[in-house]
Write a protein that holds these residues in place. Structure first.
Motif, PDB file in Angstrom:
ATOM      1  N   LEU A   1       0.837  -1.193   0.000  1.00 38.41           N
ATOM      2  CA  LEU A   1       0.000   0.000   0.000  1.00 38.41           C
ATOM      3  C   LEU A   1       0.875   1.247   0.000  1.00 38.41           C
ATOM      4  N   PHE A   2       0.298   2.346  -0.516  1.00 33.66           N
ATOM      5  CA  PHE A   2       0.988   3.619  -0.558  1.00 33.66           C
ATOM      6  C   PHE A   2       0.129   4.669   0.134  1.00 33.66           C
ATOM      7  N   GLY A   3       0.775   5.506   0.929  1.00 34.76           N
ATOM      8  CA  GLY A   3       0.063   6.539   1.666  1.00 34.76           C
ATOM      9  C   GLY A   3       0.277   7.909   1.047  1.00 34.76           C
ATOM     10  N   ALA A   4      -0.763   8.724   1.092  1.00 28.21           N
ATOM     11  CA  ALA A   4      -0.713  10.095   0.592  1.00 28.21           C
ATOM     12  C   ALA A   4      -1.316  11.001   1.644  1.00 28.21           C
ATOM     13  N   VAL A   5      -0.655  12.111   1.910  1.00 35.89           N
ATOM     14  CA  VAL A   5      -1.155  13.094   2.862  1.00 35.89           C
ATOM     15  C   VAL A   5      -1.213  14.444   2.166  1.00 35.89           C
TER      16      VAL A   5
ATOM     17  N   ALA B   1      -4.010   1.179  -3.129  1.00 36.57           N
ATOM     18  CA  ALA B   1      -3.444  -0.106  -3.530  1.00 36.57           C
ATOM     19  C   ALA B   1      -2.404   0.126  -4.612  1.00 36.57           C
ATOM     20  N   ASP B   2      -1.609  -0.897  -4.906  1.00 33.84           N
ATOM     21  CA  ASP B   2      -0.528  -0.701  -5.876  1.00 33.84           C
ATOM     22  C   ASP B   2      -1.037  -0.581  -7.307  1.00 33.84           C
TER      23      ASP B   2
ATOM     24  N   ALA C   1       4.596   8.873  -3.908  1.00 38.63           N
ATOM     25  CA  ALA C   1       4.991   7.857  -2.927  1.00 38.63           C
ATOM     26  C   ALA C   1       5.370   6.549  -3.604  1.00 38.63           C
ATOM     27  N   ALA C   2       4.605   6.170  -4.621  1.00 44.52           N
ATOM     28  CA  ALA C   2       4.829   4.882  -5.281  1.00 44.52           C
ATOM     29  C   ALA C   2       6.045   4.901  -6.194  1.00 44.52           C
ATOM     30  N   ALA C   3       6.451   6.090  -6.647  1.00 42.47           N
ATOM     31  CA  ALA C   3       7.498   6.187  -7.670  1.00 42.47           C
ATOM     32  C   ALA C   3       8.782   5.434  -7.329  1.00 42.47           C
ATOM     33  N   PRO C   4       9.340   5.535  -6.100  1.00 40.34           N
ATOM     34  CA  PRO C   4      10.599   4.830  -5.827  1.00 40.34           C
ATOM     35  C   PRO C   4      10.492   3.315  -5.920  1.00 40.34           C
ATOM     36  N   LEU C   5       9.288   2.780  -5.754  1.00 41.64           N
ATOM     37  CA  LEU C   5       9.095   1.324  -5.763  1.00 41.64           C
ATOM     38  C   LEU C   5       8.379   0.830  -7.011  1.00 41.64           C
TER      39      LEU C   5
ATOM     40  N   ARG D   1       2.499   7.042 -12.445  1.00 42.83           N
ATOM     41  CA  ARG D   1       1.332   7.793 -12.928  1.00 42.83           C
ATOM     42  C   ARG D   1       0.480   6.938 -13.859  1.00 42.83           C
ATOM     43  N   ASP D   2       1.111   6.217 -14.776  1.00 41.41           N
ATOM     44  CA  ASP D   2       0.349   5.367 -15.699  1.00 41.41           C
ATOM     45  C   ASP D   2      -0.404   4.277 -14.941  1.00 41.41           C
ATOM     46  N   ARG D   3       0.229   3.709 -13.918  1.00 40.28           N
ATOM     47  CA  ARG D   3      -0.409   2.634 -13.158  1.00 40.28           C
ATOM     48  C   ARG D   3      -1.600   3.143 -12.354  1.00 40.28           C
TER      49      ARG D   3
END
Length: 480
Positions: free
Chosen positions: A2-6, A19-20, A428-432, A440-442
């Motif tokens: 999971l990825f978190g956004a604040v 979700a991923d 947040a997801a970019a490094p992984l 962005r596409d995902r």
């Protein structure tokens, strides 16, 4: 995974878990206080903001049924408020809309520096450099004892990790830092007497890994130390990242911002800012401050408790109420196209009625005025795209999407889930996930498209002519 956004706005923190594959699993929010001061000063208490971040993240995890170990990465976006880390400076966050540095902004604008050109020829007091000048001149005690001074999105990441780093997005858009001119503009900083503020650490592109949570950050946020924190963005830029990526984006929240590529520099246009959102792309921003704040100020006039959603539901049944009432929405100055922080709004045709129906009329006509102002910004930017991605709080209401489509004369493309939170989740997801473009596409979601209605377009054309005439009248009065 999971990825978190604040997302830290002007009055609330919102946290989301994704979700991923980009699905928003849970969202929560917490409010925080505005601390008013003399002469229009406005601030926040960072400790209160940070507690709201922790509470919102905990609630989002609870709603998603997620364990701390499932949250693999986190990113923050925020308003361009300035955090002053120095003993005795309270409140320690200068709100983005604080205009205490109006004189300093005018002095900075007179230098003609390239930083000024990137600010549309007139630096806004909402930017960080004039606020730094104000701080150095008016609070030399604080200036001498600075431990740090950071954009809010950067301070959030620093509090979470203990690692000094700045987001390229915030640095390029709000500070004397030009990514294509060697970074910090030391000549300007020395000229204005502010070269000595602490600025350690690298400037990182959005979505770059800063590092893992510190022991303190993990404990305060209720997460595992292995959670990666990525460089975030200013909130409007996060919204543009999370909206449909192949067209200009309207971020309609507390303020309205139009974000677009390949825009020629001009008065009242901020940018171009290379790499502020995506690598290899320059973005330019045109905008109007305090648009959503104007609607919120009207909401607060209602007797009893009213929500924006309830007001808009009523208006959807009879939206074109009282077309003899007209507004110019510049109650917090005008950014684009006039670049005048001293400009003020106008209301024409207002009665003394204050019942719910009268306030509904005022709310709707204010919304119309805001949409007309957005049309003027788009024209000033030279955009002729038949499509416009929309994000932000105003975008959630179908009535508002129809209003913008009819007023601008363009298709409005909206992704039903929160684009601002999604933009931070992409970072947040970019490094992984192989980088920010792949993330962005995902994370892209199906679009809902609103097209202009010919009958409503005709009404908005009449409003447009009146809007321009009222601006002429305002200029004539000012000249007198």
């Amino acid at each position: 995974m999971l990825f978190g956004a604040v997302d830290v706005g002007s009055a609330r923190v919102r946290a989301g878990l994704f979700a991923d594959d980009g699905r928003l699993l849970a969202r929560s929010s917490r409010g925080f206080s505005l601390v008013p001061g003399p002469d229009g000063h406005a601030g926040h208490d960072f400790a209160e903001i940070w507690q709201a971040v922790a509470d919102a993240l905990a609630e989002a995890r609870r709603l998603a049924g997620a364990a701390p170990s499932q949250l693999r990465a986190l990113a923050f976006d925020a308003t361009c408020s300035l955090v002053v880390d120095a003993p005795g400076f309270t409140p320690d966050v200068i709100a983005w809309h604080d205009h205490r540095a109006t004189a300093e902004a005018a002095e900075l604008s007179a230098t003609g520096h390239e930083v000024v050109a990137r600010a549309g020829g007139s630096v806004s007091p909402e930017m960080q450099t004039p606020k730094l000048i104000w701080l150095a001149r008016n609070r030399p005690d604080i200036w001498a004892s600075l431990r740090g001074v950071r954009d809010l999105c950067d301070h959030l990441a620093w509090r979470a990790t203990g690692i000094e780093a700045r987001s390229l997005c915030a640095a390029a858009a709000k500070w004397a830092w030009l990514p294509d001119r060697g970074g910090w503009q030391e000549d300007l900083l020395h000229q204005m007497g502010i070269a000595g503020f602490p600025r350690p650490g690298p400037v990182l592109a959005p979505g770059s890994a800063i590092g893992c949570l510190s022991e303190r950050g993990a404990a305060e946020l209720g997460l595992d130390r292995e959670t990666v924190v990525a460089a975030g963005l200013i909130d409007a830029f996060a919204g543009a990242l999370g909206a449909a990526g192949d067209m200009p984006a309207l971020i309609a929240g507390t303020s309205n911002c139009i974000m677009a590529r390949d825009v020629r520099p001009g008065q009242g246009l901020w940018g171009p800012y290379p790499g502020a959102i995506l690598p290899g792309e320059s973005v330019t921003e045109g905008g109007q401050s305090a648009t959503g704040a104007l609607l919120e100020s009207i909401r607060q006039l209602y007797p009893g408790t009213e929500s924006h959603d309830a007001i808009l539901v009523r208006l959807a049944r009879r939206p074109d109420v009282d077309e003899t009432l007209h507004l110019l929405p510049d109650f917090k100055g005008n950014r684009t196209p006039f670049a005048d922080p001293g400009m003020r709004g106008v209301i024409h045709g207002m009665s003394l009625q204050r019942d719910v129906a009268a306030l509904d009329r005022l709310y709707w006509r204010a919304a119309v005025a805001i949409a007309l102002g957005t049309r003027q910004i788009i024209r000033h930017m030279g955009l002729d795209s038949p499509r416009l991605a929309m994000a932000g709080g105003q975008a959630r209401a179908p009535l508002m999407r129809h209003l913008y489509a009819d007023t601008i004369g363009a298709e409005i493309h909206w992704q039903p889930e929160d684009a601002v939170l999604r933009g931070s989740a992409i970072a947040a997801a970019a490094p992984l996930s192989g980088g920010i473009l792949a993330a962005r596409d995902r994370f892209a979601r199906p679009l809902q498209i609103t097209t202009p209605d010919p009958q409503s377009v005709a009404r908005r054309e009449r409003d447009w002519r009146i809007f321009l005439r009222m601006q002429q009248h305002r200029d004539e009065i000012a000249a007198m």
